[in-house]
Design a protein around this motif. Structure first.
Motif, PDB file in Angstrom:
ATOM      1  N   LYS A  18       0.811  -1.211   0.000  1.00 33.29           N
ATOM      2  CA  LYS A  18       0.000   0.000   0.000  1.00 33.29           C
ATOM      3  C   LYS A  18       0.850   1.268   0.000  1.00 33.29           C
ATOM      4  N   ASN A  19       2.154   1.118  -0.154  1.00 34.06           N
ATOM      5  CA  ASN A  19       3.048   2.263  -0.217  1.00 34.06           C
ATOM      6  C   ASN A  19       4.228   1.914  -1.105  1.00 34.06           C
ATOM      7  N   PHE A  20       5.042   2.926  -1.382  1.00 30.64           N
ATOM      8  CA  PHE A  20       6.172   2.721  -2.287  1.00 30.64           C
ATOM      9  C   PHE A  20       7.282   1.886  -1.658  1.00 30.64           C
ATOM     10  N   TYR A  21       7.284   1.775  -0.334  1.00 26.80           N
ATOM     11  CA  TYR A  21       8.285   0.926   0.311  1.00 26.80           C
ATOM     12  C   TYR A  21       8.017  -0.550  -0.016  1.00 26.80           C
ATOM     13  N   GLY A  22       6.760  -0.959   0.134  1.00 26.19           N
ATOM     14  CA  GLY A  22       6.407  -2.327  -0.211  1.00 26.19           C
ATOM     15  C   GLY A  22       6.547  -2.603  -1.692  1.00 26.19           C
ATOM     16  N   LEU A  23       6.160  -1.621  -2.512  1.00 25.68           N
ATOM     17  CA  LEU A  23       6.288  -1.796  -3.954  1.00 25.68           C
ATOM     18  C   LEU A  23       7.765  -1.826  -4.371  1.00 25.68           C
ATOM     19  N   GLY A  24       8.595  -1.093  -3.646  1.00 23.86           N
ATOM     20  CA  GLY A  24      10.028  -1.133  -3.913  1.00 23.86           C
ATOM     21  C   GLY A  24      10.616  -2.503  -3.618  1.00 23.86           C
ATOM     22  N   ALA A  25      10.128  -3.156  -2.548  1.00 20.07           N
ATOM     23  CA  ALA A  25      10.586  -4.516  -2.243  1.00 20.07           C
ATOM     24  C   ALA A  25      10.198  -5.480  -3.359  1.00 20.07           C
ATOM     25  N   CYS A  26       8.978  -5.339  -3.884  1.00 23.21           N
ATOM     26  CA  CYS A  26       8.541  -6.176  -5.007  1.00 23.21           C
ATOM     27  C   CYS A  26       9.394  -5.905  -6.244  1.00 23.21           C
ATOM     28  N   ALA A  27       9.719  -4.642  -6.492  1.00 20.32           N
ATOM     29  CA  ALA A  27      10.544  -4.299  -7.642  1.00 20.32           C
ATOM     30  C   ALA A  27      11.953  -4.872  -7.496  1.00 20.32           C
ATOM     31  N   PHE A  28      12.494  -4.852  -6.279  1.00 18.29           N
ATOM     32  CA  PHE A  28      13.830  -5.422  -6.040  1.00 18.29           C
ATOM     33  C   PHE A  28      13.847  -6.915  -6.332  1.00 18.29           C
ATOM     34  N   VAL A  29      12.821  -7.635  -5.850  1.00 17.15           N
ATOM     35  CA  VAL A  29      12.749  -9.077  -6.104  1.00 17.15           C
ATOM     36  C   VAL A  29      12.559  -9.348  -7.590  1.00 17.15           C
ATOM     37  N   PHE A  30      11.743  -8.529  -8.257  1.00 18.98           N
ATOM     38  CA  PHE A  30      11.537  -8.700  -9.696  1.00 18.98           C
ATOM     39  C   PHE A  30      12.851  -8.529 -10.456  1.00 18.98           C
ATOM     40  N   LEU A  31      13.609  -7.477 -10.160  1.00 19.87           N
ATOM     41  CA  LEU A  31      14.884  -7.256 -10.841  1.00 19.87           C
ATOM     42  C   LEU A  31      15.879  -8.365 -10.538  1.00 19.87           C
ATOM     43  N   LEU A  32      15.865  -8.867  -9.293  1.00 23.77           N
ATOM     44  CA  LEU A  32      16.765  -9.960  -8.925  1.00 23.77           C
ATOM     45  C   LEU A  32      16.443 -11.224  -9.720  1.00 23.77           C
ATOM     46  N   VAL A  33      15.159 -11.578  -9.783  1.00 22.10           N
ATOM     47  CA  VAL A  33      14.759 -12.779 -10.528  1.00 22.10           C
ATOM     48  C   VAL A  33      15.007 -12.587 -12.025  1.00 22.10           C
ATOM     49  N   ALA A  34      14.743 -11.390 -12.540  1.00 19.27           N
ATOM     50  CA  ALA A  34      14.978 -11.131 -13.969  1.00 19.27           C
ATOM     51  C   ALA A  34      16.458 -11.270 -14.305  1.00 19.27           C
ATOM     52  N   ALA A  35      17.332 -10.789 -13.412  1.00 12.87           N
ATOM     53  CA  ALA A  35      18.767 -10.912 -13.654  1.00 12.87           C
ATOM     54  C   ALA A  35      19.214 -12.376 -13.589  1.00 12.87           C
ATOM     55  N   LEU A  36      18.680 -13.141 -12.630  1.00 10.11           N
ATOM     56  CA  LEU A  36      19.056 -14.545 -12.513  1.00 10.11           C
ATOM     57  C   LEU A  36      18.509 -15.387 -13.664  1.00 10.11           C
ATOM     58  N   SER A  37      17.386 -14.968 -14.250  1.00  3.79           N
ATOM     59  CA  SER A  37      16.786 -15.745 -15.328  1.00  3.79           C
ATOM     60  C   SER A  37      17.519 -15.592 -16.653  1.00  3.79           C
ATOM     61  N   ARG A  38      18.318 -14.526 -16.798  1.00  2.00           N
ATOM     62  CA  ARG A  38      19.068 -14.249 -18.024  1.00  2.00           C
ATOM     63  C   ARG A  38      18.149 -14.060 -19.238  1.00  2.00           C
ATOM     64  N   VAL A  39      16.930 -13.633 -18.979  1.00  2.00           N
ATOM     65  CA  VAL A  39      16.003 -13.297 -20.062  1.00  2.00           C
ATOM     66  C   VAL A  39      16.260 -11.852 -20.463  1.00  2.00           C
ATOM     67  N   PRO A  40      16.376 -11.552 -21.754  1.00  2.00           N
ATOM     68  CA  PRO A  40      16.601 -10.158 -22.169  1.00  2.00           C
ATOM     69  C   PRO A  40      15.507  -9.236 -21.641  1.00  2.00           C
TER      70      PRO A  40
END
Length: 270
Positions: free
Chosen positions: A39-61
């Protein structure tokens, strides 16, 4: 249509590709829950961090992930405009009659746009790193308890797998039909909205005919191979959890717990 990435698999050697499909499905469910719990940008920032981490580990362009978001640009713009001009707030920046732009509305518009982006791009990672067959096996395994009440789990998983397989096929078919119509003088890019919608109708009819034809051919192929459902079927590849799957479970649990804590201790969007 070329921006649709659902059902398209990107082969690569990565920890995300090697994860058990059940782990990826459960992790995606937790990821969705975390996004809508934030419900705030702090929680959404945590989701964005996990998304970027998984995207980097997946090696998908990253371009493939952005193409999946391009398919819903109209929805993003439409919802952003509605919230920007009609969201009520105390700090008014601009107003004309009943339309106004407020500080709170601007913040909520950005928040909603980021939420939709993370949701669509996260789902694209799931389908880009998991084959339709693996998704079918994972869904069937997760829904196995429903077999006790005679729920057709295997048939449901098979339908979802076929639907995912047909998305890129129908996308290519739509492109070929549109190119054939353009060669005959059809115009899909000029005129008003009503005219452009009418121009698409000649594409829909052959597309539906092609879809039914492909479905009929698929049914005949399954009958020719004596397909009989899940009663006598065995699996060549057995699903087994590994250490990376437990790490993914811990990451998902940490994400959801962090979002809940941010929601409790930081009530405002900023």
């Amino acid at each position: 249509m070329r921006d649709v990435t659902f059902g398209q698999y990107y082969p690569a050697e990565s920890p995300v590709h090697r994860c058990d499909p059940r782990t990826k499905i459960l992790f995606f469910i937790v990821y969705i829950a975390a996004i809508f719990t934030a419900k705030n940008f702090y929680g959404l920032g945590a989701c964005a961090f996990v998304f970027l981490l998984v995207a980097a580990l997946s090696r998908v362009p990253f371009g493939s992930l952005l193409r999946s978001v391009r398919a819903i640009v109209f929805l993003l713009v439409f919802t952003a405009v509605l919230n920007l001009f009609f969201y009520s707030g105390e700090t008014v920046w601009w107003q004309w009659k009943f339309i106004k732009i407020t500080r709170e509305g601007t913040i909520y518009t950005v928040f909603l746009a980021v939420r939709l982006f993370l949701l669509v791009a996260g789902s694209a990672i799931l389908t880009l790193t998991t084959t339709p067959v693996s998704l079918t096996d994972g869904i069937e395994s997760l829904l196995y308890p429903l077999k006790l009440i005679r729920f057709p789990v295997h048939e449901l998983a098979l339908i979802m797998s076929i639907a995912l397989r047909f998305i890129p096929i129908l996308t290519d078919e739509t492109g070929r039909i549109m190119n054939a119509q353009k060669a005959r003088g059809a115009d899909f890019e000029t005129g008003g909205l009503v005219r452009r919608v009418k121009a698409v109708i000649p594409v829909l009819i052959p597309l539906l005919v092609s879809a039914f034809r492909r479905a009929d051919e698929l049914g005949d192929a399954m009958d020719a191979r004596c397909y009989s459902g899940s009663k006598v079927r065995t699996k060549y590849k057995k699903l087994r959890f590994a250490g990376r799957d437990f790490i993914a479970f811990l990451l998902g649990a940490a994400l959801l717990a962090g979002v809940i804590l941010f929601r409790v201790y930081f009530a405002n969007l900023l």
